[in-house]
Structures are given as C-alpha cells and as structure tokens.
Design a protein around this motif. Structure first.
Motif, short mmCIF file in Angstrom:
data_model
loop_
_atom_site.label_atom_id
_atom_site.label_comp_id
_atom_site.label_asym_id
_atom_site.label_seq_id
_atom_site.Cartn_x
_atom_site.Cartn_y
_atom_site.Cartn_z
N ARG A 269 3.39 -22.80 16.46
CA ARG A 269 2.48 -21.87 15.81
C ARG A 269 1.49 -22.61 14.91
NH1 ARG A 269 5.78 -16.67 13.77
NH2 ARG A 269 7.06 -16.33 15.58
N THR A 270 0.27 -22.12 14.91
CA THR A 270 -0.76 -22.62 14.01
C THR A 270 -1.22 -21.45 13.16
OG1 THR A 270 -1.46 -24.25 15.65
CG2 THR A 270 -3.01 -23.76 13.87
N ASN A 271 -1.16 -21.59 11.85
CA ASN A 271 -1.59 -20.57 10.88
C ASN A 271 -0.78 -19.28 10.96
OD1 ASN A 271 -3.59 -22.30 9.90
ND2 ASN A 271 -5.04 -21.61 11.44
N LEU A 272 0.46 -19.38 11.41
CA LEU A 272 1.35 -18.22 11.47
C LEU A 272 2.76 -18.69 11.12
CD1 LEU A 272 1.28 -15.16 12.19
CD2 LEU A 272 2.13 -15.84 14.45
N PRO A 273 3.33 -18.20 10.02
CA PRO A 273 4.66 -18.65 9.62
C PRO A 273 5.75 -18.06 10.53
CG PRO A 273 3.93 -16.92 8.14
CD PRO A 273 2.78 -17.23 9.06
N ASP A 274 6.94 -18.63 10.48
CA ASP A 274 8.06 -18.10 11.27
C ASP A 274 8.39 -16.67 10.86
OD1 ASP A 274 8.38 -20.40 12.78
OD2 ASP A 274 9.85 -21.26 11.41
N VAL B 193 6.67 -13.53 9.36
CA VAL B 193 5.40 -12.93 8.96
C VAL B 193 5.65 -11.76 8.03
CG1 VAL B 193 4.23 -13.67 11.07
CG2 VAL B 193 5.30 -11.42 10.98
N GLU B 194 4.66 -11.39 7.27
CA GLU B 194 4.75 -10.28 6.32
C GLU B 194 3.81 -9.16 6.76
OE1 GLU B 194 4.48 -11.34 2.18
OE2 GLU B 194 5.04 -13.40 2.66
N ALA B 195 4.28 -7.94 6.60
CA ALA B 195 3.46 -6.77 6.95
C ALA B 195 2.24 -6.71 6.03
CB ALA B 195 4.28 -5.50 6.81
N GLY B 196 1.08 -6.41 6.63
CA GLY B 196 -0.14 -6.22 5.87
C GLY B 196 -0.87 -7.49 5.47
N VAL B 197 -0.28 -8.64 5.70
CA VAL B 197 -0.92 -9.92 5.33
C VAL B 197 -1.85 -10.35 6.46
CG1 VAL B 197 -0.51 -12.35 4.82
CG2 VAL B 197 1.03 -10.61 3.89
N PRO B 198 -3.10 -10.66 6.16
CA PRO B 198 -3.99 -11.12 7.23
C PRO B 198 -3.75 -12.60 7.54
CG PRO B 198 -5.19 -10.96 5.16
CD PRO B 198 -3.79 -10.47 4.89
N TYR B 199 -3.62 -12.89 8.81
CA TYR B 199 -3.49 -14.28 9.28
C TYR B 199 -4.74 -14.58 10.08
CZ TYR B 199 1.33 -13.58 7.89
OH TYR B 199 2.46 -13.30 7.16
N ARG C 170 -2.88 -19.38 16.44
CA ARG C 170 -2.63 -19.87 17.80
C ARG C 170 -1.12 -20.02 17.99
NH1 ARG C 170 -5.41 -24.85 21.01
NH2 ARG C 170 -3.97 -24.82 22.74
N ILE C 171 -0.62 -19.52 19.13
CA ILE C 171 0.79 -19.66 19.48
C ILE C 171 0.87 -20.22 20.89
CG2 ILE C 171 3.00 -18.51 19.82
CD1 ILE C 171 1.96 -16.29 17.94
N GLU C 172 1.59 -21.32 21.03
CA GLU C 172 1.86 -21.90 22.35
C GLU C 172 3.35 -21.68 22.61
OE1 GLU C 172 0.50 -25.88 22.94
OE2 GLU C 172 -1.32 -25.51 21.78
N TYR C 173 3.67 -21.01 23.71
CA TYR C 173 5.04 -20.65 24.04
C TYR C 173 5.42 -21.29 25.37
CZ TYR C 173 9.18 -17.80 24.82
OH TYR C 173 10.46 -17.39 25.04
#
Length: 60
Positions: free
Chosen positions: A32-37, A39-45, A49-52
């Motif tokens: 993940r890039t710019n996205l924590p493991d 996430v919090e509701a309502g928080v803008p990210y 980018r997510i590579e799976y």
C-alpha cells in the motif's frame, strides 16, 4: 488499484480465506502507498495505490 482521493464511510472488515483440496498452497501480499493497514472512517486518503498479489500452487 489507484485513487486520487479515497474516503471510507465506515471501518471496513476484511478477511482472506482459502478453501479447496488439501494439496494446495496459497499466499497473498499487498503493498500500500498512502493507505495504512487500519483505515479510519471519514478520513481522506490521497494519491492511494494498492498492489495485490495472489499465488496458488496445486500439487498433482
């Protein structure tokens, strides 16, 4: 996946499970890039980018 802006309405619940015959091996990985493991509701990210990756091996 890519997103310029991403916001969650609620806290998501995720789960990865594999089923099938006993003679298989499975593995996943996500980067993940710019996205924590967690996430919090309502928080803008922003600029997310997510590579799976999913790998399966079936033994004969």
């Amino acid at each position: 996946m890519r997103a310029d802006d991403l916001r969650f309405a609620g806290t998501p619940h995720t789960e990865i499970r594999f089923s099938g015959t006993p003679d298989h091996q499975s593995a996943t990985r996500s980067d993940r890039t710019n996205l924590p493991d967690q996430v919090e509701a309502g928080v803008p990210y922003r600029d997310v980018r997510i590579e799976y990756r999913l790998q399966n091996t079936i033994d004969e």
